[in-house]
Scaffold this active site. Sequence first.
Site, mmCIF file in Angstrom:
data_model
loop_
_atom_site.group_PDB
_atom_site.id
_atom_site.type_symbol
_atom_site.label_atom_id
_atom_site.label_comp_id
_atom_site.label_asym_id
_atom_site.label_seq_id
_atom_site.Cartn_x
_atom_site.Cartn_y
_atom_site.Cartn_z
ATOM 1 N N GLU A 285 6.858 -21.584 8.309
ATOM 2 C CA GLU A 285 7.204 -20.705 9.430
ATOM 3 C C GLU A 285 8.222 -21.342 10.372
ATOM 4 O O GLU A 285 8.849 -20.659 11.176
ATOM 5 C CB GLU A 285 5.963 -20.306 10.210
ATOM 6 C CG GLU A 285 5.331 -21.421 11.019
ATOM 7 C CD GLU A 285 4.142 -20.900 11.838
ATOM 8 O OE1 GLU A 285 4.213 -21.027 13.072
ATOM 9 O OE2 GLU A 285 3.184 -20.391 11.247
ATOM 10 N N GLU B 252 0.809 -1.218 0.000
ATOM 11 C CA GLU B 252 0.000 0.000 0.000
ATOM 12 C C GLU B 252 0.843 1.268 0.000
ATOM 13 O O GLU B 252 0.326 2.365 -0.266
ATOM 14 C CB GLU B 252 -0.928 0.014 1.224
ATOM 15 C CG GLU B 252 -2.052 -1.012 1.181
ATOM 16 C CD GLU B 252 -3.112 -0.693 0.135
ATOM 17 O OE1 GLU B 252 -3.098 0.436 -0.410
ATOM 18 O OE2 GLU B 252 -3.948 -1.572 -0.151
#
Length: 305
Positions: free
Chosen positions: A120, A89
Amino acid sequence: MDLSTLGSLAALGTETRNERTADLDRMPVTELLSVMNAEDQTVALTVRDALPEIGAAVEAITESLRRGGRLIYIGAGTSGRIGLLDAVECPPTFGTSPEQVVGLLSGGPGAFVVAVEGAEDEPARAVTDLDEIGVNDRDTVVGLAASGRTPYVVGGLRHAAARGAVTVSVACNRDAVVSRYADHPIEVPTGPEVLTGSTRLKGGTAEKMVCNMLSTAAMVRIGKVYGNLMVDVKASNDKLVDRARRMVVEATGADHDSAAEALRAAGGHAKTAIVMLLAGISAQEAARRLDAARGDTRTAIGLAG
């Protein structure tokens, strides 16, 4: 990395059962939503308590950006997606290059859409991911881990530090493992989730709030904002063209036609148009002043010809 050194997952506040939602599956919808809303209201207060630590991280990120470095988020699962969302963004909002704010998600970009849960647990992935983008001593690396113990994030912070980068951690538990590997640890202990262990809820909300602060405040500090206007916005569609024109009007007091003409002369760049109108100069001179002022609008307006 030996996962046993990370401590017990069950002992974390984010993993414990929430007594206020023990009957979640029997609640009417209105009650269920009310209790979720009540729990969410505690998040902002928790983030407020961490403002000094968030502020120190903002200063570090600002310094990185000023010296040509980057803000790099790393995380897995929901945490990594939140970092990636914040990163993508920034170019449309602040006119940054895609390389200036980066989000690294364990398992790669495809894991944003399809979860790659096992990724992860592999700290070596973070080393590879950071080396691929050439992490260095001008960068600030922000490790996001709601649990505070994600191996991918721990490995990434350790490697970033070894490369000379400033490190920041964001965790939703106290005394988090990731905090040990950060120059600027941020802990926002959100407590038990409405749905036990689902840290995409309060944990994710807290991480999003912190990321909002880190990127927005740093961009303000490096001159990407004039007043409260995002004057470096890229006018890439009709909505943003209209927004840019309205920003020029609000910042300068010019009428819509004058603002539109200044924007055309400035190549659609609101910041340049604002400097043009307020300083009474050409687009070329406005661009020169902005370059001399390192992008700061107020400084550019006040510079002598």
